[in-house]
Scaffold this active site. Structure first.
Site, PDB file in Angstrom:
ATOM      1  N   SER A  35       0.798  -1.156   0.163  1.00 49.05           N
ATOM      2  CA  SER A  35       0.139  -0.137  -0.025  1.00 49.05           C
ATOM      3  C   SER A  35       0.941   1.445  -0.184  1.00 49.05           C
ATOM      4  O   SER A  35       0.442   2.304   0.168  1.00 49.05           O
ATOM      5  CB  SER A  35      -0.808  -0.055   1.203  1.00 49.05           C
ATOM      6  OG  SER A  35      -0.372  -0.268   2.284  1.00 49.05           O
ATOM      7  N   HIS A 168     -41.259  22.798  -9.746  1.00 50.46           N
ATOM      8  CA  HIS A 168     -41.204  22.072 -11.076  1.00 50.46           C
ATOM      9  C   HIS A 168     -40.622  22.886 -12.252  1.00 50.46           C
ATOM     10  O   HIS A 168     -40.515  22.822 -13.515  1.00 50.46           O
ATOM     11  CB  HIS A 168     -42.569  21.863 -11.520  1.00 50.46           C
ATOM     12  CG  HIS A 168     -43.498  21.448 -10.704  1.00 50.46           C
ATOM     13  ND1 HIS A 168     -43.526  19.884 -10.374  1.00 50.46           N
ATOM     14  CD2 HIS A 168     -44.225  22.088  -9.647  1.00 50.46           C
ATOM     15  CE1 HIS A 168     -44.454  19.726  -9.312  1.00 50.46           C
ATOM     16  NE2 HIS A 168     -44.708  20.947  -8.930  1.00 50.46           N
ATOM     17  N   SER A 289     -14.632  27.350 -25.442  1.00 53.74           N
ATOM     18  CA  SER A 289     -14.588  26.323 -26.302  1.00 53.74           C
ATOM     19  C   SER A 289     -13.481  26.102 -27.259  1.00 53.74           C
ATOM     20  O   SER A 289     -13.044  27.117 -27.726  1.00 53.74           O
ATOM     21  CB  SER A 289     -15.877  26.104 -27.242  1.00 53.74           C
ATOM     22  OG  SER A 289     -15.792  25.431 -28.090  1.00 53.74           O
ATOM     23  N   LYS A 295     -18.282  30.806 -26.772  1.00 50.41           N
ATOM     24  CA  LYS A 295     -18.541  30.173 -25.637  1.00 50.41           C
ATOM     25  C   LYS A 295     -18.014  30.556 -24.335  1.00 50.41           C
ATOM     26  O   LYS A 295     -16.746  30.749 -24.407  1.00 50.41           O
ATOM     27  CB  LYS A 295     -18.443  28.729 -25.634  1.00 50.41           C
ATOM     28  CG  LYS A 295     -19.289  27.926 -27.057  1.00 50.41           C
ATOM     29  CD  LYS A 295     -20.903  28.170 -26.406  1.00 50.41           C
ATOM     30  CE  LYS A 295     -21.050  27.251 -25.226  1.00 50.41           C
ATOM     31  NZ  LYS A 295     -20.941  25.487 -25.703  1.00 50.41           N
ATOM     32  N   GLU A 302     -19.816  22.747 -13.167  1.00 49.35           N
ATOM     33  CA  GLU A 302     -19.959  21.657 -13.812  1.00 49.35           C
ATOM     34  C   GLU A 302     -19.472  20.377 -13.041  1.00 49.35           C
ATOM     35  O   GLU A 302     -19.656  19.359 -13.004  1.00 49.35           O
ATOM     36  CB  GLU A 302     -19.886  21.442 -15.476  1.00 49.35           C
ATOM     37  CG  GLU A 302     -20.967  22.201 -16.227  1.00 49.35           C
ATOM     38  CD  GLU A 302     -20.586  22.274 -17.594  1.00 49.35           C
ATOM     39  OE1 GLU A 302     -21.507  22.207 -18.429  1.00 49.35           O
ATOM     40  OE2 GLU A 302     -19.501  22.814 -17.759  1.00 49.35           O
ATOM     41  N   GLN A 334      -7.344  -2.321   4.328  1.00 52.91           N
ATOM     42  CA  GLN A 334      -6.311  -1.581   3.510  1.00 52.91           C
ATOM     43  C   GLN A 334      -7.019  -0.763   2.204  1.00 52.91           C
ATOM     44  O   GLN A 334      -6.358   0.227   1.759  1.00 52.91           O
ATOM     45  CB  GLN A 334      -5.310  -2.326   2.984  1.00 52.91           C
ATOM     46  CG  GLN A 334      -4.039  -1.755   2.213  1.00 52.91           C
ATOM     47  CD  GLN A 334      -2.702  -2.653   1.913  1.00 52.91           C
ATOM     48  OE1 GLN A 334      -2.037  -2.916   2.975  1.00 52.91           O
ATOM     49  NE2 GLN A 334      -2.628  -2.901   0.862  1.00 52.91           N
TER      50      GLN A 334
HETATM   51  N1  ARG Z   1      -1.253  -1.637   5.299  1.00 49.85           N
HETATM   52  C1  ARG Z   1      -2.148  -2.228   6.129  1.00 49.85           C
HETATM   53  C2  ARG Z   1      -3.479  -1.435   6.262  1.00 49.85           C
HETATM   54  O1  ARG Z   1      -3.611  -0.309   5.315  1.00 49.85           O
HETATM   55  C3  ARG Z   1      -1.596  -1.847   7.676  1.00 49.85           C
HETATM   56  C4  ARG Z   1      -2.083  -2.955   8.522  1.00 49.85           C
HETATM   57  C5  ARG Z   1      -1.523  -4.353   8.207  1.00 49.85           C
HETATM   58  N2  ARG Z   1      -1.888  -5.239   9.060  1.00 49.85           N
HETATM   59  C6  ARG Z   1      -1.668  -6.555   8.612  1.00 49.85           C
HETATM   60  N3  ARG Z   1      -1.876  -7.219   9.772  1.00 49.85           N
HETATM   61  N4  ARG Z   1      -1.333  -7.143   7.580  1.00 49.85           N
HETATM   62  O2  ARG Z   1      -4.578  -1.640   6.503  1.00 49.85           O
END
Ligand code: ARG
Length: 469
Positions: A35, A168, A289, A295, A302, A334
């Protein structure tokens, strides 16, 4: 920058937690489960949480003060490295927590390995997100209050500017522009109070829950809560590490806020069109535009209208990722970060845009007035007048319906009709004072009660509203 699979600088050659495995992580799985590309954003919260945890470990005598100082110095150095773009983020180290911990161990050696005592990434990440969201909420609340002030200013300026109110999308009754703007104020102010409420439930400390069951070190959780300025402690360890309801709640408040904004933006778009021509939007908030030189497109409203789709999607993502998760932590969680971050960014951007836009909305008062005159919008006032003269409302309704019919035939507005044209058989109960009632100013001034559109009431409503921002 994230390094793909750079194991070389890790404290063990396969990262920090592969002691029980007999083979290295599959290359694809390594990237799939990481992550770090998106949770880097939590670095400051992660370091802040670690400092509080270390300080608590010092207090309960797990760390000596020398060790604590070393950890503190190391974490502060890492913060500096990250902010100077010198951190070598590694996918092999999976996430922000292990990247920072690994770097700490590189910097200060074995003492760094003591930081994770009595802690798990499960309570660590839950703490980081809560710290992050609490700050984001505070920034958003400030933006909301700026927007509400600007709305109130514009409403005050136009407390007696008249336009047709619609039902309306048909011209219905004359209203004041200030009153109309204060309707948007009321909606956004409720959204703001929902956010204030969500902050309370966000502002609870998970640390100390460890992986799921707590930890034998008897952590002083209240002490950590105090250090991190949490209002309280998540009191069940399983709940603390696993639920993300506070983040779902934030996404829900955001979806509703953007829903309100998108209704409002829809009006800005319609009203700035040639067909309505009620308002002029500032050139610097519009774009041209590539093919049609004439325009001037209302892109900002928007886009806000369009971005409602993504924040609604984020809410569904969050609800669905939580659905069916057994206790306690699961890796599903995660997946909370990207939708949450996106909702934070989107709400912040949309508010920033509106804070800039609102004071620069220029109403075209002539066109507003003209539209209010064109649609027989004071017909109800004539009916109310006849009621005051003794006619039952249903009969008055019919008399006025016929008067409108005559006005259409004659191609005149109601106030240009003679008394006989106005009232047919009931003209004996109508006096000259009916023309005041039929006027736009007379109509709005008559609605002089709590929540009504009369300019005097609008000023009162604004004064009251300002007290609550
Ligand atoms: N990157 C993980 C999350 O965002 C951190 C926690 C991970 N914990 C684990 N037991 N794998 O949730």
């Amino acid at each position: 920058m994230v390094n793909k699979a750079d194991h070389s600088e890790n404290t063990t050659d396969q990262g920090l937690l592969r002691g029980r495995f007999s083979e290295a992580t599959d290359e694809f799985v390594e990237v799939f489960t990481a992550s770090i590309s998106f949770d880097q954003r939590l670095y400051a919260e992660d370091i802040r949480g670690s400092l509080a945890h270390a300080q608590m470990l010092l207090k309960i005598k797990i760390l000596t003060s020398g060790e604590f100082d070393q950890i503190k110095g190391g974490l502060e150095a890492i913060k500096g490295e990250i902010e100077n773009n010198q951190m070598n983020w590694s996918v092999a180290l999976e996430d922000v927590h292990m990247n920072i911990e690994n770097r700490l161990i590189q910097l200060i050696g074995d003492t760094g390995k003591k930081l994770h005592t009595g802690r798990s990434r499960n309570d660590q990440v839950a703490t980081d997100i809560r710290l992050y969201l609490r700050d984001a909420i505070d920034q958003i609340l400030d933006l909301e209050s700026a927007l509400l002030h600007r709305l109130a200013d514009l409403a005050e300026l136009h407390h007696d500017t008249i336009l047709p109110g619609f039902t309306h999308l048909q011209a219905a009754q004359p209203i004041t522009f200030g009153h109309h703007l204060m309707a948007w104020f009321a909606m956004l102010n409720r959204d703001r109070s929902r956010l204030i409420d969500c902050r309370k439930r966000t502002n609870q400390l998970p640390l100390g829950a460890a992986a799921l069951a707590g930890t034998p070190y008897k952590p002083d959780r209240e002490y950590m809560a105090e250090l991190l300025e949490f209002e309280g402690v998540c009191e069940n360890s399983l709940d603390a590490v696993s639920d993300r309801d506070f983040a779902i709640e934030f996404c829900s408040v955001t979806a509703l806020t953007l829903t309100h904004m998108s209704r409002w933006c829809e009006e800005l778009i319609l009203w700035s069109s040639q067909q309505f021509s009620f308002i002029e939007l500032p050139d610097r908030f519009c774009t041209g535009s590539s093919i049609m030189p004439q325009k001037k497109n209302p892109d900002v409203p928007e886009l806000i209208r369009g971005k409602t789709g993504r924040v609604n999607g984020n809410l569904i993502s969050m609800l669905t990722l939580m659905k069916s998760q057994p206790l306690a932590y699961n890796k599903d969680n995660q997946e909370d970060k990207e939708p949450l971050f996106d909702s934070v960014d989107t709400l912040r951007d949309c508010l920033t845009a509106l804070v800039g836009l609102v004071p620069n909305i220029i109403p075209n008062k002539g066109n507003m007035r003209h539209a209010a005159l064109a649609g027989f919008t004071t017909a109800t006032d004539l009916a109310d007048y006849l009621v005051r003269k003794g006619l039952p409302f249903r009969d008055a309704h019919e008399v006025v319906g016929e008067a409108v019919q005559r006005a259409i035939e004659l191609g005149k507005p109601l106030e240009a009709l003679s008394i006989t044209e106005l009232a047919g058989g009931t003209s004996d109960i109508i006096d000259e004072d009916v023309y005041e009632v039929l006027s736009l100013t007379g109509s709005v001034a008559a609605r002089d009660h709590l929540g009504g559109t009369a300019p005097a009431q609008v000023l009162k409503a604004i004064a009251k509203a300002r007290e609550h921002i």
